[in-house]
Design an enzyme around this catalytic site. Structure first.
Site, PDB file in Angstrom:
ATOM      1  N   SER A 229    -108.824 -73.666 147.728  1.00 30.16           N
ATOM      2  CA  SER A 229    -107.740 -72.688 147.609  1.00 30.16           C
ATOM      3  C   SER A 229    -106.503 -73.152 148.366  1.00 30.16           C
ATOM      4  CB  SER A 229    -108.183 -71.343 148.167  1.00 30.16           C
ATOM      5  OG  SER A 229    -107.097 -70.450 148.142  1.00 30.16           O
TER       6      SER A 229
ATOM      7  N   GLU B 213    -107.590 -61.655 146.791  1.00 27.50           N
ATOM      8  CA  GLU B 213    -106.180 -62.047 146.587  1.00 27.50           C
ATOM      9  C   GLU B 213    -105.521 -61.108 145.555  1.00 27.50           C
ATOM     10  OE1 GLU B 213    -105.734 -66.348 145.808  1.00 27.50           O
ATOM     11  OE2 GLU B 213    -104.503 -65.772 144.098  1.00 27.50           O
ATOM     12  N   TYR B 214    -106.233 -60.812 144.458  1.00 25.65           N
ATOM     13  CA  TYR B 214    -105.710 -59.859 143.461  1.00 25.65           C
ATOM     14  C   TYR B 214    -105.397 -58.529 144.146  1.00 25.65           C
ATOM     15  CZ  TYR B 214    -107.016 -62.203 138.982  1.00 25.65           C
ATOM     16  OH  TYR B 214    -107.110 -63.034 137.889  1.00 25.65           O
TER      17      TYR B 214
ATOM     18  N   GLY C  64    -105.637 -82.383 141.649  1.00 29.95           N
ATOM     19  CA  GLY C  64    -106.266 -83.682 141.866  1.00 29.95           C
ATOM     20  C   GLY C  64    -105.328 -84.647 142.578  1.00 29.95           C
TER      21      GLY C  64
ATOM     22  N   HIS D 118    -112.863 -64.542 147.174  1.00 28.92           N
ATOM     23  CA  HIS D 118    -111.541 -64.796 147.771  1.00 28.92           C
ATOM     24  C   HIS D 118    -110.445 -64.467 146.754  1.00 28.92           C
ATOM     25  CE1 HIS D 118    -108.057 -67.468 147.811  1.00 28.92           C
ATOM     26  NE2 HIS D 118    -108.092 -67.390 149.126  1.00 28.92           N
ATOM     27  N   ASN D 119    -110.603 -64.959 145.542  1.00 31.53           N
ATOM     28  CA  ASN D 119    -109.568 -64.710 144.525  1.00 31.53           C
ATOM     29  C   ASN D 119    -109.475 -63.223 144.182  1.00 31.53           C
ATOM     30  OD1 ASN D 119    -109.500 -67.490 144.515  1.00 31.53           O
ATOM     31  ND2 ASN D 119    -109.225 -67.643 142.313  1.00 31.53           N
TER      32      ASN D 119
ATOM     33  N   LYS E 120    -110.093 -78.968 134.323  1.00 31.72           N
ATOM     34  CA  LYS E 120    -110.128 -77.604 133.801  1.00 31.72           C
ATOM     35  C   LYS E 120    -111.559 -77.065 133.872  1.00 31.72           C
ATOM     36  CE  LYS E 120    -109.103 -75.382 129.442  1.00 31.72           C
ATOM     37  NZ  LYS E 120    -108.918 -75.672 128.025  1.00 31.72           N
ATOM     38  N   ALA E 121    -111.708 -75.839 134.394  1.00 27.22           N
ATOM     39  CA  ALA E 121    -113.052 -75.263 134.535  1.00 27.22           C
ATOM     40  C   ALA E 121    -113.656 -74.955 133.157  1.00 27.22           C
ATOM     41  CB  ALA E 121    -112.970 -74.002 135.373  1.00 27.22           C
TER      42      ALA E 121
ATOM     43  N   LYS F 285    -115.498 -68.363 146.687  1.00 28.09           N
ATOM     44  CA  LYS F 285    -114.132 -68.611 146.190  1.00 28.09           C
ATOM     45  C   LYS F 285    -113.717 -67.518 145.196  1.00 28.09           C
ATOM     46  CE  LYS F 285    -110.269 -70.914 145.256  1.00 28.09           C
ATOM     47  NZ  LYS F 285    -109.726 -70.561 143.992  1.00 28.09           N
TER      48      LYS F 285
ATOM     49  N   THR G 105    -106.765 -88.873 130.204  1.00 26.03           N
ATOM     50  CA  THR G 105    -105.626 -89.576 129.608  1.00 26.03           C
ATOM     51  C   THR G 105    -105.238 -90.664 130.617  1.00 26.03           C
ATOM     52  OG1 THR G 105    -104.947 -87.475 128.661  1.00 26.03           O
ATOM     53  CG2 THR G 105    -103.298 -89.239 128.657  1.00 26.03           C
TER      54      THR G 105
ATOM     55  N   VAL H 221    -102.086 -81.242 139.030  1.00 25.36           N
ATOM     56  CA  VAL H 221    -101.481 -80.913 140.327  1.00 25.36           C
ATOM     57  C   VAL H 221    -102.495 -80.920 141.477  1.00 25.36           C
ATOM     58  CG1 VAL H 221    -101.612 -78.413 139.853  1.00 25.36           C
ATOM     59  CG2 VAL H 221     -99.986 -79.252 141.503  1.00 25.36           C
TER      60      VAL H 221
HETATM   61  P1  NBP Z   1    -105.788 -78.156 135.118  1.00 20.73           P
HETATM   62  O1  NBP Z   1    -106.666 -76.964 135.287  1.00 20.73           O
HETATM   63  O2  NBP Z   1    -104.542 -78.008 134.345  1.00 20.73           O
HETATM   64  O3  NBP Z   1    -106.683 -79.333 134.480  1.00 20.73           O
HETATM   65  C1  NBP Z   1    -106.089 -80.577 134.214  1.00 20.73           C
HETATM   66  C2  NBP Z   1    -107.106 -81.671 134.148  1.00 20.73           C
HETATM   67  O4  NBP Z   1    -108.146 -81.331 133.238  1.00 20.73           O
HETATM   68  C3  NBP Z   1    -106.483 -82.968 133.643  1.00 20.73           C
HETATM   69  O5  NBP Z   1    -107.093 -84.039 134.307  1.00 20.73           O
HETATM   70  C4  NBP Z   1    -106.835 -82.943 132.176  1.00 20.73           C
HETATM   71  O6  NBP Z   1    -106.901 -84.222 131.587  1.00 20.73           O
HETATM   72  C5  NBP Z   1    -108.219 -82.368 132.245  1.00 20.73           C
HETATM   73  N1  NBP Z   1    -108.672 -81.843 130.937  1.00 20.73           N
HETATM   74  C6  NBP Z   1    -108.244 -80.807 130.211  1.00 20.73           C
HETATM   75 BR1  NBP Z   1    -106.880 -79.683 130.682  1.00 20.73          BR
HETATM   76  N2  NBP Z   1    -108.903 -80.638 129.063  1.00 20.73           N
HETATM   77  C7  NBP Z   1    -109.792 -81.636 129.053  1.00 20.73           C
HETATM   78  C8  NBP Z   1    -110.783 -82.041 128.123  1.00 20.73           C
HETATM   79  N3  NBP Z   1    -110.996 -81.333 127.004  1.00 20.73           N
HETATM   80  N4  NBP Z   1    -111.532 -83.108 128.409  1.00 20.73           N
HETATM   81  C9  NBP Z   1    -111.317 -83.800 129.542  1.00 20.73           C
HETATM   82  N5  NBP Z   1    -110.380 -83.492 130.472  1.00 20.73           N
HETATM   83  C10 NBP Z   1    -109.641 -82.419 130.227  1.00 20.73           C
HETATM   84  O7  NBP Z   1    -105.434 -78.809 136.529  1.00 20.73           O
HETATM   85  P2  NBP Z   1    -105.178 -78.188 137.969  1.00 20.73           P
HETATM   86  O8  NBP Z   1    -104.204 -77.067 137.913  1.00 20.73           O
HETATM   87  O9  NBP Z   1    -104.921 -79.372 138.843  1.00 20.73           O
HETATM   88  O10 NBP Z   1    -106.590 -77.574 138.369  1.00 20.73           O
HETATM   89  C11 NBP Z   1    -107.778 -78.314 138.473  1.00 20.73           C
HETATM   90  C12 NBP Z   1    -108.903 -77.350 138.789  1.00 20.73           C
HETATM   91  O11 NBP Z   1    -108.614 -76.714 140.055  1.00 20.73           O
HETATM   92  C13 NBP Z   1    -109.062 -76.207 137.788  1.00 20.73           C
HETATM   93  O12 NBP Z   1    -110.397 -75.838 137.685  1.00 20.73           O
HETATM   94  C14 NBP Z   1    -108.272 -75.084 138.409  1.00 20.73           C
HETATM   95  O13 NBP Z   1    -108.721 -73.806 137.996  1.00 20.73           O
HETATM   96  C15 NBP Z   1    -108.552 -75.309 139.886  1.00 20.73           C
HETATM   97  N6  NBP Z   1    -107.530 -74.789 140.804  1.00 20.73           N
HETATM   98  C16 NBP Z   1    -106.219 -74.831 140.484  1.00 20.73           C
HETATM   99  C17 NBP Z   1    -105.278 -74.365 141.381  1.00 20.73           C
HETATM  100  C18 NBP Z   1    -103.809 -74.411 141.071  1.00 20.73           C
HETATM  101  O14 NBP Z   1    -103.036 -73.831 141.846  1.00 20.73           O
HETATM  102  N7  NBP Z   1    -103.387 -75.083 140.014  1.00 20.73           N
HETATM  103  C19 NBP Z   1    -105.696 -73.833 142.606  1.00 20.73           C
HETATM  104  C20 NBP Z   1    -107.056 -73.836 142.919  1.00 20.73           C
HETATM  105  C21 NBP Z   1    -107.972 -74.321 142.002  1.00 20.73           C
HETATM  106  P3  NBP Z   1    -105.656 -84.777 130.727  1.00 20.73           P
HETATM  107  O15 NBP Z   1    -104.616 -85.171 131.718  1.00 20.73           O
HETATM  108  O16 NBP Z   1    -106.234 -85.903 129.999  1.00 20.73           O
HETATM  109  O17 NBP Z   1    -105.203 -83.640 129.845  1.00 20.73           O
END
Ligand code: NBP
Length: 484
Positions: free
Chosen positions: A130, A192-193, A16, A188-189, A77-78, A185, A36, A14
């Site tokens: 954020s 937010e909590y 990216g 900030h989080n 993923k972090a 950041k 993938t 979401v």
């Molecule tokens: P996710 O945190 O769900 O990560 C998804 C991505 O990580 C996909 O590209 C996935 O590849 C890849 N990935 C995973 Br999961 N495991 C992997 C592995 N073992 N090896 C290689 N790639 C792997 O996505 P997101 O929610 O878009 O968040 C991205 C970052 O931004 C995170 O660090 C998150 O904490 C941060 N963030 C998220 C938000 C939010 O609201 N979601 C807000 C602010 C910051 P794949 O498609 O091949 O599985």
């Protein structure tokens, strides 16, 4: 337009995908890659159809598709996944190329990554992003730190896609070296909590204490959103309370009351304990989520432990106004604690943080965005060396004005048996912070009594330590004096 990409984004979940579309809207050519690879095709045929986005299917292809210095942004993923990608991409890059981690990484990891990539001649940026999905697409708050040499190469892109504050300033600026961006950041989080917990306590007081309906509470939050509490979280709370399920009843009342968490609030608490900063409100907010998650135990306990039977008998309208003031005062304490933490972290990690700039970055795009942050910016503009927001003339005035209502709210909550840990800890912090004397003379005596830990005296200079043989059975030898 050059055929080469301005920046690559790795990770098509979401965050990216939406950041890529945002960059594309601002005229940047983005190279998209994902582990993938089928998701690259799905993206190109779906949301990215008709854009200038270049899809690639390997790291080699991605590197070849980029202008120099190459900019590669990870939105994955972090944790270990970030290191795996860095290890896989770095060998294909040249000196001066830039790797950006835009995930919710721990600042310690960003400190380590900045150093290890600099040793290879590569420039690292660890940046908080954020605003969730909507923010990523329309304008997030971006908090970059890392290797300062990288900033001029990403500044244009980041400031173009970032949210803009009401005065037009981008909600993105350089935060500081190595882990500073991710630390800000994280804080900030944590804040937010705290904000979310405070809002939940106000909701529970109105619901359980005053017996108000979801629609009534929705109207109250909408009204608060017009005043000093004007913020994204208050606005969405009003909308959530007004949202109906298929049967016409409020959906919120059907949601299980166990909160999840992904760790950034906990990290803020851990860091505050490590640095010795009393960030009590965020701590309570994290623990409140933990308490909510032991639902089965609470259900059992509710059958055994009783609470007060009394009902609220005062003026409901006046009490709702009191809650608004209690919320505002507690929020001031929470942000004061958050900025105290940033100040101590800056000392510890040798970051030159610009607190007014941080408040500006949080004014738009992010989850804690609010009118209130504009007031914080003004406070740091008045005095960049401000010791605490609580002693700024504007905020001290608000605290002094709100405190009678704040005390009434907590006293009533205690009488009614409605738990309000964040509102309460904020008031206790306020009372402790404004106290010239605290009871820790007694505590020092206790420590000296049982452990010969020694104490300082009010009638002697600071730094001179004394030990007393309190029982007549102890010796004259004191323990070493040090702080952990
Ligand atoms: P996710 O945190 O769900 O990560 C998804 C991505 O990580 C996909 O590209 C996935 O590849 C890849 N990935 C995973 Br999961 N495991 C992997 C592995 N073992 N090896 C290689 N790639 C792997 O996505 P997101 O929610 O878009 O968040 C991205 C970052 O931004 C995170 O660090 C998150 O904490 C941060 N963030 C998220 C938000 C939010 O609201 N979601 C807000 C602010 C910051 P794949 O498609 O091949 O599985």
């Amino acid at each position: 337009m050059s055929a080469l990409g301005d920046i690559a984004v790795v990770g098509l979940a979401v965050m990216g995908q939406n950041l890529i579309l945002n960059m594309n809207d601002h005229g940047f050519k983005v190279v998209a890659f994902n582990r993938t690879v089928s998701k690259v095709d799905d993206f190109l045929e779906g949301p990215a159809k008709g854009t200038n986005v270049i899809g690639v299917r390997s790291i080699e292809e991605m590197v070849k598709a980029l202008k120099k210095p190459r900019r590669v942004m990870l939105m994955v993923k972090a944790g270990g996944v970030v290191d795996e990608f860095i290890d896989a991409i770095a060998p294909h890059l040249e000196k001066g190329d830039i790797i950006i981690d835009g995930g919710n990484s721990n600042y310690d990891d960003s400190i380590r990554r900045t150093k290890s990539l600099a040793e290879k001649g590569l420039l690292f940026i660890g940046t908080g992003v954020s605003g969730g999905e909507e923010g990523a697409r329309r304008g997030p708050s971006i908090m970059p730190g890392g290797d300062p040499r990288a900033w001029p190469h990403v500044k244009e892109i980041f400031q173009a896609i970032a949210a803009k504050a009401p005065d037009g300033l981008p909600c993105c600026d350089w935060v500081g070296e190595d882990g500073a961006g991710h630390y800000v950041k994280m804080t900030h989080n944590g804040i937010e909590y705290g904000d979310m917990q405070l809002i939940c306590e106000a909701y529970q007081l109105m619901k359980e204490g005053l017996g108000m309906s979801a629609d009534e509470m929705s109207a109250v939050f909408a009204n608060w959103d017009e005043g000093d509490l004007d913020s994204y979280l208050i606005e969405i709370t009003s909308e959530i309370l007004g949202f109906k399920d298929d049967d016409g009843k409020a959906l919120v009342e059907k949601i299980l009351d166990t909160a999840g968490q992904k760790g950034t609030g906990k990290w803020t608490g851990i860091s505050s304990l490590n640095l010795g900063v009393p960030v009590t409100l965020i701590g309570e907010a994290v623990f409140a989520r933990c308490l909510s998650s032991i639902k089965d135990e609470r259900v059992q306990a509710s059958k055994i432990l009783t609470g007060p039977k009394g009902k609220f008998s005062g003026d409901k309208k006046a009490f709702v106004q009191d809650i608004e003031q209690a919320l505002l005062a507690s929020k001031i304490v929470s942000y004061a604690q958050g900025f105290m933490l940033l100040r101590e972290a800056a000392k510890e990690y040798k970051w030159n943080l610009n607190y007014g700039g941080i408040a500006t970055m949080w004014r738009g795009g992010c989850i804690i965005r609010s009118v209130f942050l504009g007031k914080i910016k003004e406070a740091f503009d008045r005095n960049p060396g401000l010791s605490s927001l609580m002693v700024d003339p504007y905020f001290s005035g608000v605290l002094n004005k709100c405190q009678a209502a704040w005390r009434r709210v907590i006293a009533t909550a205690v009488e009614l048996g409605v738990p309000v840990p964040a509102l309460t800890t904020a008031l206790c912090f306020f009372d402790g912070y404004r106290s010239e004397t605290l009871p820790h003379n007694l505590l020092q005596a206790q420590r000296d009594y049982f452990g010969a830990h020694s104490y300082e005296r009010i009638d002697k200079p600071r730094g001179e330590f004394f030990h007393t043989n309190w029982t007549g059975r102890g010796g004259k030898v004191a323990s070493s004096t040090y702080t952990v």
